[in-house]
Design a protein around this motif. Structure first.
Motif, PDB file in Angstrom:
ATOM      1  N   ILE A 101      -2.400  20.162 -22.170  1.00 22.93           N
ATOM      2  CA  ILE A 101      -1.658  19.853 -20.943  1.00 22.93           C
ATOM      3  C   ILE A 101      -2.608  19.558 -19.774  1.00 22.93           C
ATOM      4  CG2 ILE A 101      -0.068  20.889 -19.235  1.00 22.93           C
ATOM      5  CD1 ILE A 101       1.211  22.442 -21.473  1.00 22.93           C
ATOM      6  N   ASN A 102      -3.826  20.067 -19.839  1.00 25.80           N
ATOM      7  CA  ASN A 102      -4.743  19.979 -18.699  1.00 25.80           C
ATOM      8  C   ASN A 102      -5.530  18.673 -18.647  1.00 25.80           C
ATOM      9  OD1 ASN A 102      -4.848  22.999 -19.968  1.00 25.80           O
ATOM     10  ND2 ASN A 102      -4.507  22.990 -17.763  1.00 25.80           N
ATOM     11  N   THR A 103      -5.927  18.168 -19.779  1.00 26.46           N
ATOM     12  CA  THR A 103      -6.659  16.895 -19.849  1.00 26.46           C
ATOM     13  C   THR A 103      -6.687  16.409 -21.297  1.00 26.46           C
ATOM     14  OG1 THR A 103      -8.812  15.813 -19.583  1.00 26.46           O
ATOM     15  CG2 THR A 103      -8.875  18.160 -20.012  1.00 26.46           C
ATOM     16  N   GLU A 104      -6.837  15.092 -21.443  1.00 29.22           N
ATOM     17  CA  GLU A 104      -6.862  14.560 -22.812  1.00 29.22           C
ATOM     18  C   GLU A 104      -8.259  14.598 -23.427  1.00 29.22           C
ATOM     19  OE1 GLU A 104      -5.147  10.685 -22.840  1.00 29.22           O
ATOM     20  OE2 GLU A 104      -3.181  11.442 -22.246  1.00 29.22           O
ATOM     21  N   LYS A 105      -9.294  14.644 -22.552  1.00 26.19           N
ATOM     22  CA  LYS A 105     -10.663  14.535 -23.053  1.00 26.19           C
ATOM     23  C   LYS A 105     -11.198  15.883 -23.543  1.00 26.19           C
ATOM     24  CE  LYS A 105     -11.744  10.762 -19.940  1.00 26.19           C
ATOM     25  NZ  LYS A 105     -12.285  10.462 -18.618  1.00 26.19           N
ATOM     26  N   PRO A 106     -11.594  15.935 -24.819  1.00 31.62           N
ATOM     27  CA  PRO A 106     -12.107  17.202 -25.360  1.00 31.62           C
ATOM     28  C   PRO A 106     -13.287  17.760 -24.565  1.00 31.62           C
ATOM     29  CG  PRO A 106     -11.771  15.627 -27.122  1.00 31.62           C
ATOM     30  CD  PRO A 106     -11.541  14.887 -25.843  1.00 31.62           C
ATOM     31  N   GLU A 107     -14.144  16.845 -24.049  1.00 32.49           N
ATOM     32  CA  GLU A 107     -15.310  17.304 -23.259  1.00 32.49           C
ATOM     33  C   GLU A 107     -14.851  18.064 -22.022  1.00 32.49           C
ATOM     34  OE1 GLU A 107     -14.769  14.163 -24.116  1.00 32.49           O
ATOM     35  OE2 GLU A 107     -16.435  13.494 -25.354  1.00 32.49           O
ATOM     36  N   GLU A 108     -13.787  17.561 -21.396  1.00 27.51           N
ATOM     37  CA  GLU A 108     -13.275  18.211 -20.175  1.00 27.51           C
ATOM     38  C   GLU A 108     -12.602  19.544 -20.506  1.00 27.51           C
ATOM     39  OE1 GLU A 108     -10.872  15.710 -17.647  1.00 27.51           O
ATOM     40  OE2 GLU A 108     -12.451  14.202 -17.518  1.00 27.51           O
ATOM     41  N   CYS A 140     -10.180  19.798 -31.772  1.00 27.67           N
ATOM     42  CA  CYS A 140      -9.250  19.044 -30.912  1.00 27.67           C
ATOM     43  C   CYS A 140      -8.680  17.840 -31.659  1.00 27.67           C
ATOM     44  CB  CYS A 140      -9.948  18.573 -29.639  1.00 27.67           C
ATOM     45  SG  CYS A 140     -10.245  19.913 -28.484  1.00 27.67           S
ATOM     46  N   GLN A 141      -9.540  17.193 -32.461  1.00 25.60           N
ATOM     47  CA  GLN A 141      -9.100  16.023 -33.221  1.00 25.60           C
ATOM     48  C   GLN A 141      -7.988  16.411 -34.197  1.00 25.60           C
ATOM     49  OE1 GLN A 141      -9.828  12.883 -32.726  1.00 25.60           O
ATOM     50  NE2 GLN A 141      -8.504  12.269 -34.443  1.00 25.60           N
ATOM     51  N   GLU A 142      -8.181  17.519 -34.907  1.00 27.29           N
ATOM     52  CA  GLU A 142      -7.140  17.931 -35.868  1.00 27.29           C
ATOM     53  C   GLU A 142      -5.863  18.370 -35.139  1.00 27.29           C
ATOM     54  OE1 GLU A 142      -8.251  20.404 -39.212  1.00 27.29           O
ATOM     55  OE2 GLU A 142      -6.124  20.619 -39.782  1.00 27.29           O
ATOM     56  N   LEU A 143      -6.031  18.998 -33.985  1.00 29.42           N
ATOM     57  CA  LEU A 143      -4.836  19.379 -33.204  1.00 29.42           C
ATOM     58  C   LEU A 143      -4.055  18.128 -32.810  1.00 29.42           C
ATOM     59  CD1 LEU A 143      -6.308  22.233 -30.950  1.00 29.42           C
ATOM     60  CD2 LEU A 143      -4.529  22.508 -32.677  1.00 29.42           C
ATOM     61  N   LEU A 144      -4.801  17.116 -32.352  1.00 24.61           N
ATOM     62  CA  LEU A 144      -4.189  15.850 -31.941  1.00 24.61           C
ATOM     63  C   LEU A 144      -3.453  15.188 -33.110  1.00 24.61           C
ATOM     64  CD1 LEU A 144      -4.242  14.200 -29.270  1.00 24.61           C
ATOM     65  CD2 LEU A 144      -6.074  12.833 -30.266  1.00 24.61           C
ATOM     66  N   GLU A 145      -4.095  15.190 -34.276  1.00 24.02           N
ATOM     67  CA  GLU A 145      -3.485  14.589 -35.473  1.00 24.02           C
ATOM     68  C   GLU A 145      -2.193  15.299 -35.868  1.00 24.02           C
ATOM     69  OE1 GLU A 145      -6.673  14.853 -38.282  1.00 24.02           O
ATOM     70  OE2 GLU A 145      -7.807  13.242 -37.305  1.00 24.02           O
ATOM     71  N   ASN A 146      -2.042  16.540 -35.417  1.00 25.25           N
ATOM     72  CA  ASN A 146      -0.837  17.313 -35.742  1.00 25.25           C
ATOM     73  C   ASN A 146       0.095  17.458 -34.536  1.00 25.25           C
ATOM     74  OD1 ASN A 146      -1.009  18.556 -38.654  1.00 25.25           O
ATOM     75  ND2 ASN A 146      -3.088  18.468 -37.821  1.00 25.25           N
ATOM     76  N   ASN A 147       0.000  16.470 -33.646  1.00 22.48           N
ATOM     77  CA  ASN A 147       0.884  16.377 -32.474  1.00 22.48           C
ATOM     78  C   ASN A 147       0.766  17.517 -31.468  1.00 22.48           C
ATOM     79  OD1 ASN A 147       1.986  13.949 -33.411  1.00 22.48           O
ATOM     80  ND2 ASN A 147       3.398  15.083 -34.745  1.00 22.48           N
ATOM     81  N   PHE A 148      -0.405  18.143 -31.410  1.00 27.78           N
ATOM     82  CA  PHE A 148      -0.666  19.065 -30.310  1.00 27.78           C
ATOM     83  C   PHE A 148      -1.455  18.301 -29.252  1.00 27.78           C
ATOM     84  CE2 PHE A 148      -0.045  22.244 -33.677  1.00 27.78           C
ATOM     85  CZ  PHE A 148       0.743  23.179 -33.012  1.00 27.78           C
ATOM     86  N   TRP A 149      -1.236  18.640 -28.005  1.00 30.41           N
ATOM     87  CA  TRP A 149      -2.004  18.020 -26.925  1.00 30.41           C
ATOM     88  C   TRP A 149      -2.352  19.067 -25.880  1.00 30.41           C
ATOM     89  CZ3 TRP A 149       0.080  16.592 -21.807  1.00 30.41           C
ATOM     90  CH2 TRP A 149       1.336  17.137 -21.575  1.00 30.41           C
ATOM     91  N   PHE A 173      -0.210  26.281 -34.916  1.00 29.90           N
ATOM     92  CA  PHE A 173      -1.418  26.131 -34.093  1.00 29.90           C
ATOM     93  C   PHE A 173      -2.584  26.917 -34.695  1.00 29.90           C
ATOM     94  CE2 PHE A 173      -4.117  27.197 -30.429  1.00 29.90           C
ATOM     95  CZ  PHE A 173      -4.310  25.937 -29.866  1.00 29.90           C
ATOM     96  N   ILE A 174      -2.308  28.160 -35.059  1.00 29.53           N
ATOM     97  CA  ILE A 174      -3.359  29.048 -35.578  1.00 29.53           C
ATOM     98  C   ILE A 174      -3.924  28.533 -36.902  1.00 29.53           C
ATOM     99  CG2 ILE A 174      -3.610  31.311 -36.699  1.00 29.53           C
ATOM    100  CD1 ILE A 174      -1.911  32.369 -34.275  1.00 29.53           C
ATOM    101  N   ASN A 175      -3.054  27.991 -37.750  1.00 34.19           N
ATOM    102  CA  ASN A 175      -3.529  27.484 -39.047  1.00 34.19           C
ATOM    103  C   ASN A 175      -4.526  26.341 -38.893  1.00 34.19           C
ATOM    104  OD1 ASN A 175      -2.185  29.359 -40.552  1.00 34.19           O
ATOM    105  ND2 ASN A 175      -0.374  28.076 -40.882  1.00 34.19           N
ATOM    106  N   ILE A 176      -4.488  25.673 -37.739  1.00 39.00           N
ATOM    107  CA  ILE A 176      -5.500  24.636 -37.472  1.00 39.00           C
ATOM    108  C   ILE A 176      -6.754  25.264 -36.870  1.00 39.00           C
ATOM    109  CG2 ILE A 176      -6.053  22.567 -36.118  1.00 39.00           C
ATOM    110  CD1 ILE A 176      -3.034  21.830 -36.355  1.00 39.00           C
ATOM    111  N   ILE A 177      -6.593  26.032 -35.798  1.00 39.53           N
ATOM    112  CA  ILE A 177      -7.806  26.488 -35.080  1.00 39.53           C
ATOM    113  C   ILE A 177      -8.656  27.453 -35.908  1.00 39.53           C
ATOM    114  CG2 ILE A 177      -6.802  26.076 -32.784  1.00 39.53           C
ATOM    115  CD1 ILE A 177      -6.753  29.207 -32.475  1.00 39.53           C
ATOM    116  N   LYS A 178      -8.004  28.199 -36.804  1.00 39.35           N
ATOM    117  CA  LYS A 178      -8.774  29.192 -37.580  1.00 39.35           C
ATOM    118  C   LYS A 178      -9.805  28.545 -38.519  1.00 39.35           C
ATOM    119  CE  LYS A 178      -5.671  29.999 -41.487  1.00 39.35           C
ATOM    120  NZ  LYS A 178      -4.695  30.908 -42.101  1.00 39.35           N
TER     121      LYS A 178
END
Lengths: 55, 196
Positions: free
Chosen positions: B83-90, B72-81, B26-31
């Protein structure tokens, strides 16, 4: 004759809280006295039994 | 495990647990998109504490929505989701409202990352004095030992939290600045009184 177990012993606590803190001390001493590979292997027995992870 | 207070680095050749592997993925993506600092229970677990947690708490610096969407797009591409909502804006709105959002691997709510924006100056200070933990397969930025101990003892304060703090004090006590902990204790106390 029974062999003496030379592993370090932990003093039991008088309350659950004290006993748990004694174990925290016992475990951190274990970490200091053993290699990273040894203590982490013990820790992973606990973590990996509960947390499954696939990429 | 070795701590170099000058470099603010802890080096360890520990075997990575499933929780550590999840954290690094997770961290390797968000950083790539945002400055982050891992806080609370996982800090103690990463540094050897003999317990498990289903979540990892992390503060991220406030970023703009476009950058957030890319992350969020890269997280999604790496099978992270989320839990609270699918929409990045939300997700972004939740964070802006001071709420925490959780990210996990698809179809697997446990383990998960609890992500939040700092709410005030005291929260924001986690980015000022972090420590880098260097593992065999990557690096994780954590809050300072003083901040970790102070929040565990004087803000969270459950038996589990006191034990988490003790673990760190037993391992790194000689390097801990107890004056800094006293200062943080006062700031935490003042904030708690303000929030009442």
């Amino acid at each position: 004759m029974k062999k003496e177990n030379k592993q370090k012993k932990m003093k039991p606590g008088k309350t659950n809280k004290e006993d748990r803190l004694n174990f925290v001390k016992y475990w951190t001493d274990y970490i200091k006295e053993h290699s990273d590979k040894e203590w982490s292997s013990q820790q992973n027995n606990l973590i990996n039994s509960l947390i499954k992870y696939k990429k | 495990m070795e701590y170099n207070p000058k470099l603010r680095e802890i080096k360890t050749s520990k075997e990575l647990s499933n929780l550590d592997k999840f954290a690094l993925d997770f961290i390797n993506i968000i950083k790539k998109y945002v400055e982050y600092t891992v806080i609370s229970g996982y800090v103690s677990i990463l540094l050897g504490r003999s317990r498990v947690s289903e979540d990892i708490d992390v503060y991220i610096k406030k970023i703009d929505i476009q950058q957030f969407k890319k992350m969020c797009q890269e997280l999604l591409e790496n099978n992270f989701w989320c839990i609270n909502t699918e929409k990045p804006e939300e997700i972004y709105e939740y964070l802006k409202d001071g709420l925490a959002v959780r990210f996990a691997k698809t179809n697997s709510p446990i383990p998960n990352f609890e992500v939040k924006f700092p709410k005030d100056k005291l929260d924001e200070q986690v980015f000022e004095d972090p420590i880098k933990v260097i593992l065999t397969e990557g690096e994780i930025i954590i809050s300072s030992l003083e901040r970790h101990v102070a929040f565990k003892k004087y803000f969270l304060s459950s038996n589990k939290d006191i034990e988490d703090a003790k673990h760190i004090e037993n391992l790194f006590g000689e390097f801990i600045d107890y004056e800094k902990i006293r200062e943080l204790k006062d700031l935490i106390k003042k904030r708690n009184e303000k929030r009442k």
